[in-house]
Write a protein that holds these residues in place. Structure first.
Motif, short mmCIF file in Angstrom:
data_model
loop_
_atom_site.label_atom_id
_atom_site.label_comp_id
_atom_site.label_asym_id
_atom_site.label_seq_id
_atom_site.Cartn_x
_atom_site.Cartn_y
_atom_site.Cartn_z
N CYS A 253 8.80 -23.00 8.06
CA CYS A 253 10.15 -22.52 7.72
C CYS A 253 11.15 -23.58 8.18
O CYS A 253 11.04 -24.09 9.31
N GLU A 255 15.44 -24.71 8.27
CA GLU A 255 16.83 -24.31 8.04
C GLU A 255 17.61 -25.45 7.39
O GLU A 255 17.71 -26.54 7.97
N ASP A 259 23.74 -23.88 1.94
CA ASP A 259 23.20 -22.55 1.72
C ASP A 259 22.27 -22.61 0.51
O ASP A 259 22.69 -22.38 -0.62
N ARG A 261 18.05 -21.90 -0.99
CA ARG A 261 16.79 -21.19 -0.74
C ARG A 261 15.73 -21.80 -1.64
O ARG A 261 15.88 -21.82 -2.86
N LYS A 433 18.38 -20.23 5.15
CA LYS A 433 19.10 -19.91 6.39
C LYS A 433 18.62 -18.56 6.93
O LYS A 433 18.18 -17.71 6.17
N TYR A 437 13.09 -19.85 13.71
CA TYR A 437 12.78 -21.26 14.00
C TYR A 437 12.57 -21.42 15.50
O TYR A 437 13.30 -20.83 16.29
N TYR A 448 13.17 -25.78 12.68
CA TYR A 448 12.03 -25.38 11.85
C TYR A 448 10.97 -24.67 12.69
O TYR A 448 11.05 -24.66 13.93
#
Length: 931
Positions: A253, A255, A259, A261, A433, A437, A448
């Motif tokens: 994962c 960040e 913004d 995805r 977001k 993490y 991450y």
């Protein structure tokens, strides 16, 4: 050597005595000559304690050699002789390239080849260029691509050279000291040693492109490149695996800054380089990335889980290849990752069971074969920089054909490769977001986390349940197997107005020089209603996005077959552009028109597209400060082109039920300008126009062109406007606007930019090290010539940046005074060669003629008029222009600036009149141009 029948160039491959491989390209029509050198050295070769050294070396080679010691001399020579130069450092290769007017080619080659024979590594240049590398690193600290790339490096085998930090910065490239402060190793000694060890003639390839004969080019290759030393480095290899067993089957994962995805599924393969002739992975990319009915994309889009899907990208190297499937997720999609991954594996299983068929391979082969057969000319610099890397990767006979080659269908090999598409051989990256993490990537501080894919996930994804809703693509009806240009009806070289009715004008030109079965159709639909307010401007853009979204599944196969279309909003309305093979373009236009006539405004697609647009526009607040300044500046000066904050505000309150009546109102007041160009007969052009008119006919239509206002700065001195970017760097754009649109003014502004660009870069970036993003540029707005100087700086606040820019501008007339007559004439000639450079292909000529139509240049001679004015310009007129128009004390100009968080305590900029209210500023006199 396999050459396209449409390619008039001559090629020769030679190997010099030092084992350097050279491709010579004779192009009798080339207006410039170009050269490129690639070396099989990149950041993989950096010493572990000197990450970024290969990149630093690439910078340093431009900064003085024993024969030509002056820093900046090469760039200055190239610029004065109408050329450009650049370089890049990759994982395993570094590439240097330039172009120049052909008369100066021998001198340019002499200077260029010295980079690889006797560079100086001047101590002062080393210090300054280290700052340039640091600025480049800091410039991209917030860049999501870079941040993600660093996480990527941390989740593979740490022993593989890919895991090294590629860019370098002050920390990795400084001298090392012991505990007493005594230097232990000097970066200069290390960079010289690295250069001597790594840069070897047997790892190098060179391309020389120009109008000179092959014999002349061969002589130049021997003269200039034989002195490069061969250190016997060929045959080097990497034997460390990119991914160990413990690095596979991971879920990461990350960040992002913006913004966004995204879901990326990456599969590990051995190197595919030796299979370039059959391109097996592109077979899978073609099926997985399909966008037609029943495809993965359409299924997941209908479920409102994703907005886009691409397949086949990923990093590659001499001992590895990654294959990625990447989806942009909706908010809902973020909570349905399990389902999305299952569907992707369901589709992979569908390929395994039903997708391997020779006809599918033959379709792709036919498309590439047509693209190769009717390959169009490129600029010499693009040919040189592209083929020099092909020469590193392909056999000499395949250097030109290798990119298009699909030699044979090998089902056994495809089945073998399909075994790699398993959850056990996969890394999933979820970028969004607000996830969990627990780590930070080095250098970029990207949050991450990483975990193993669970046994439960592995089992669910290995044998996914079938929905029965996914389908492989049908045979492609748009592929053209027999292609030949239509017979030429006339020798005309300029567009002709063949229909001129109220609200509708049709231009046509059947192209006599580039005889390829391709064409372009430009359709500009102007409507004053589309651009009357910020709200209608946003509605226009919304309608464009909804229309494109609704078309994708019906037109995807046409795009695969070599046809394309684009619909975009502009200051007067919208423009539709069709391109590619003409044989089935009318069929494509019919599909587009039919979809337009049905005008569906579904609530769910509207909601999804509105959310996407809002997110994209809000994300521009994370763009580089200098980009934000340019956007804000055009928004201030062009009322029909509002900046992003204004667009966001308008979009937030728009609802779907407003759109049908808006489109009807827009179509009630129309003006259409159409240009059909390329391999189109006059009758075929008229037929296209008839189809379009029928589709757009509305009862009691009014015909009116949109006005395109431009706010004029006038004689009001300097205006300034601050934009808040909330980023570390400060940035500055200084813009000068011509009050006139005459060819004389175009000549003055264009030549001034040409004369100052290399000097400005050298002064602000190389000498003063104020930043990495530095430059000047022509900035015409609504036909008014303009000049912009810009800099983004980690080191200086806007007040200091303005002082440096103004100091440069104040002294610039001295530079002009010092030019001798020969230098003055050669600078002018360099610009003239750029302006009059013949169109290299059909698309380039079509775009140029279309711009002329848009600019009301119906004689198509504006370019020649500007050239005439440049030829007449003498130095005293240019000095007068610089002193009267560009001198900061008296100038009428606009300064856009942003103060970085690094410089929060610096004094505010006070260079002119602050623009408080944009609405008030836009009440100033405007040039309301219909062009």
């Amino acid at each position: 050597m396999h050459i396209s029948p449409n390619d008039q160039k001559q090629y020769r491959h030679i190997t010099l005595n030092n084992q350097l491989r050279v491709l010579l390209v004779h192009d009798q029509h080339a207006q410039k000559s170009a050269a490129a050198l690639a070396v099989n050295v990149g950041h993989f070769d950096d010493p572990y304690h000197r990450e970024g050294l290969a990149h630093y070396l690439e910078h340093m080679l431009f900064l003085g050699t024993e024969k030509y010691p002056a820093i900046g001399e090469f760039q200055s020579f190239i610029s004065q002789n109408g050329g450009k130069n650049n370089a890049w450092t990759g994982t395993e290769h570094t590439c240097f390239f330039f172009d120049v007017v052909s008369e100066a080619y021998p001198e340019a080659l002499d200077r260029f080849s010295q980079f690889f024979i006797a560079p100086l590594f001047n101590q002062e240049a080393l210090e300054k260029e280290r700052q340039a590398v640091e600025s480049e690193f800091r410039l991209k600290l917030k860049d999501d691509m870079r941040r993600l790339y660093q996480v990527h490096k941390e989740v593979v085998n740490p022993e593989h050279p890919f895991a090294k930090f590629s860019v370098g910065n002050v920390e990795t490239l400084s001298d090392l000291f012991d505990e007493n402060g005594e230097p232990t190793t000097s970066i200069r000694d290390e960079i010289i040693e690295f250069y001597r060890q790594q840069y070897s003639a047997d790892l190098m390839t060179v391309t020389l492109v120009g109008p000179h004969s092959l014999a002349q080019l061969e002589e130049a290759a021997h003269n200039y490149f034989t002195p490069i030393i061969n250190n016997q480095r060929s045959g080097k290899s990497i034997n460390i695996p990119l991914v160990r067993e413990q690095d596979a089957a991971k879920f990461v994962c990350v960040e992002p800054e913006k913004d966004s995805r995204k879901l990326m599924m990456t599969f590990n393969f051995p190197s595919m380089d030796k299979f370039y002739q059959s391109k097996p992975l592109s077979y899978f990319a073609h099926l997985l990335g399909d966008e037609s009915e029943g495809s993965l994309l359409q299924h997941l889009k209908t479920k409102e889980l994703i907005t886009s899907l691409t397949a086949g990208g990923g990093i590659s190297g001499s001992n590895f290849r990654e294959f990625s499937i990447s989806c942009s997720l909706t908010k809902q999609g973020l909570s349905e990752i399990e389902y999305i991954v299952q569907r992707i594996f369901e589709f992979i299983e569908l390929i395994r069971q039903q997708g391997l068929a020779e006809w599918r391979y033959c379709e792709k082969q036919a498309v590439l074969e047509s693209a190769f057969r009717f390959q169009e000319a490129s600029r010499p610099i693009d040919i040189a920089s592209h083929l020099v890397v092909n020469l590193q990767n392909y056999q000499p006979d395949d250097v030109i054909y290798g990119d298009y080659m699909m030699s044979h269908y090998d089902e056994g090999h495809l089945r073998q490769l399909l075994r790699h598409f398993t959850p056990y051989n996969m890394r999933v990256m979820l970028i969004a977001k607000g996830l969990q993490y627990d780590r930070q990537a080095k250098w970029y501080n990207t949050p991450y986390s990483i975990r193993s894919i669970t046994q439960q996930e592995l089992e669910a994804w290995t044998q996914p349940e079938s929905t029965g809703e996914l389908k492989l693509p049908e045979p492609n009806p748009y592929i053209c197997y027999e292609l030949d240009p239509a017979p030429l009806e006339s020798e005309s070289t300029l567009p002709e107005l063949i229909e001129d009715k109220p609200g509708f004008r049709l231009w046509h030109l059947q192209e006599p020089e580039f005889r390829v079965p391709k064409g372009l159709a430009f359709i500009a639909i102007d409507s004053p209603h589309a651009v009357s307010t910020a709200r209608t401007i946003v509605k226009t853009r919304l309608c464009v996005e909804m229309f494109l979204d609704s078309l994708s599944k019906e037109t995807y196969q046409a795009e695969i077959a070599g046809m394309g279309y684009n619909l975009y909003a502009h200051q007067g309305g919208v423009t539709l552009m069709l391109s590619g093979f003409t044989q089935k373009q009318a069929q494509l236009l019919d599909v587009i028109i039919e979809r337009f006539a049905s005008r569906e405004f579904s609530q769910s697609r509207f909601d999804s597209i509105k959310r996407q647009m809002l997110r994209n526009w809000k994300n521009t607040a994370k763009d580089r400060p200098v980009s934000q300044l340019f956007n804000a500046m055009t928004g201030i000066l062009q009322p029909n082109n509002p900046p992003y904050p204004v667009l966001i505000e308008a979009l937030e309150s728009i609802e779907v039920d407003e759109l049908p009546s808006f489109v009807s109102a827009m179509l009630a007041e129309l003006h259409i300008e159409m240009f059909v160009y390329g391999d189109w007969t006059r009758q075929a052009a008229t037929n296209l126009a008839t189809s379009l008119k029928l589709a757009l006919r509305v009862k009691d239509q009014q015909y009116e062109e949109s006005l395109r206002p431009l706010v004029m700065l006038g004689d009001s001195g300097t205006f300034q406007r601050e934009i808040h970017c909330d980023q570390a760097d400060s940035a500055l754009v200084v813009y000068y606007q011509s009050p006139e649109i005459s060819p004389e003014n175009v000549a003055l502004y264009t030549l001034a930019n040409h004369l100052m660009s290399a000097g400005f870069f050298h002064e602000i970036r190389t000498k003063q090290q104020l930043g990495y993003m530095v430059g000047t540029g022509n900035m015409p707005l609504n036909r008014h010539p303009g000049l912009a100087l810009y800099v983004q700086s980690p080191n200086a606040a806007p007040s200091e940046l303005v002082a440096s820019v103004d100091e440069f501008l104040n002294a610039f007339y001295m530079v002009l005074l010092e030019l001798n007559e020969q230098q003055w004439q050669s600078s002018k000639q360099g610009l003239l060669n750029q302006i009059m450079s013949p169109d290299s292909n059909l698309r380039a000529r079509g775009q140029r003629l279309w711009v002329a139509i848009g600019n009301k240049d119906y004689e198509f001679n504006n370019r020649e008029m500007v050239v005439e004015e440049i030829l007449k310009l003498d130095r005293s007129e240019m000095i007068r222009f610089v002193v009267n128009t560009l001198k900061p004390r008296t100038a009428n100009r606009l300064i856009m600036h942003s103060k970085g968080t690094e410089h929060a305590d610096a004094p505010d900029l006070e260079a002119g009149l602050e623009i408080g209210s944009i609405d008030e500023f836009q009440l100033r006199p405007k040039d309301v141009d219909l062009g």
